[in-house]
Design an enzyme around this catalytic site. Structure first.
Site, PDB file in Angstrom:
ATOM      1  CG  ASP A 120      35.119  37.101  47.824  1.00 54.85           C
ATOM      2  OD1 ASP A 120      35.265  37.820  46.869  1.00 54.85           O
ATOM      3  OD2 ASP A 120      35.483  36.992  49.099  1.00 54.85           O
ATOM      4  CB  ILE A 121      34.867  32.060  43.514  1.00 56.10           C
ATOM      5  CG1 ILE A 121      34.451  30.790  42.466  1.00 56.10           C
ATOM      6  CG2 ILE A 121      36.217  31.919  44.389  1.00 56.10           C
ATOM      7  CD1 ILE A 121      35.334  30.455  41.402  1.00 56.10           C
TER       8      ILE A 121
END
Length: 243
Positions: A120-121
């Site tokens: 995930d970012i």
């Protein structure tokens, strides 16, 4: 008797290469079935012998796999609005000076370099980027059983049976999750070992048992550990390393 299947599918099942790579090799005349040059769309059975020629083996040998310690703010795959793709960090300047692979960086190593799994970012840690379809299949294929290990910092109040549910008993997207290994590292950090990778799986699992993730770091994929690789730096997977 087993029904014949497409040659490219059979090659992927055998771990020779990905289906996409197989079609490319077949088109180039680099694949033989029982000694005869294969054609695109050809079907085979498990009894058929499949061989790659020298050019295909050389092309496979030249494909690289890169291990990146991804920082927050970078997306794993295609760039999104206002965010950069992790592959943009793969430059000569960002190569870790502790890389002992002896592979000399070349701009071609970023061509067709794809993430073998998401991160995930707002998560950090080990991200695998590869040109090798065999490694991608091993890590994210339908039958992949590779372990991924994470350190997860949390806040909130864990349900009475929450730890047991994190290990086995939760469902996401209408499907039961595979058993996991979840233990406390310290009073605010959990260690997760998963064998699957649904979108934002750990964060969603924690929400179901009363916890909120405030930090997530992937430290291992299969047998490959993040180790001392600094954040934002990358190194090559060495020839003797296996996931």
């Amino acid at each position: 008797m087993t029904d014949p299947i497409r040659l490219s599918k059979r090659m992927a099942e055998l771990g020779i290469c990905s289906r996409r790579e197989a079609d490319s090799y077949i088109e180039k005349g680099w694949v033989r079935v029982n000694g005869t040059v294969a054609i695109l769309g050809q079907k085979v059975t498990p009894a058929d012998r499949i061989d790659l020629n020298k050019q295909a083996h050389e092309q496979q040998a030249n494909r690289v796999t890169i291990l990146l310690n991804k920082p927050i703010g970078f997306v794993s795959g295609q760039p999104e609005k206002d965010y950069r793709a992790a592959v943009e960090l793969i430059t000569a300047e960002n190569q870790w000076d502790g890389d002992t692979s002896r592979i000399a960086f070349h701009p071609s190593h970023t061509r067709n370099l794809a993430p073998a799994g998401r991160l995930d970012i707002d998560s950090v840690g080990l991200l695998v980027l590869t040109q090798d379809g065999r490694i991608a299949k091993q890590l994210i294929g339908d039958n992949s059983n590779s372990e991924k290990e994470y350190l997860v910092r949390v806040k909130g109040s864990l349900k009475e049976n929450g730890l047991a549910l994190l290990n086995h008993g939760l469902s996401l997207d209408g499907e039961p999750l595979r058993p996991a290994q979840v233990t406390w590292q310290n009073q605010d950090q959990l260690r997760f070992v998963l064998r699957q990778g649904k979108i934002r799986q750990i964060r969603r699992m924690c929400e179901l048992v009363g916890l909120r993730v405030v930090g997530l770091k992937r430290i291992r994929i299969g047998r490959i550990k993040l180790g001392a690789l600094p954040q934002g730096k990358w190194r090559y997977l060495q020839a003797n390393e296996r996931f």
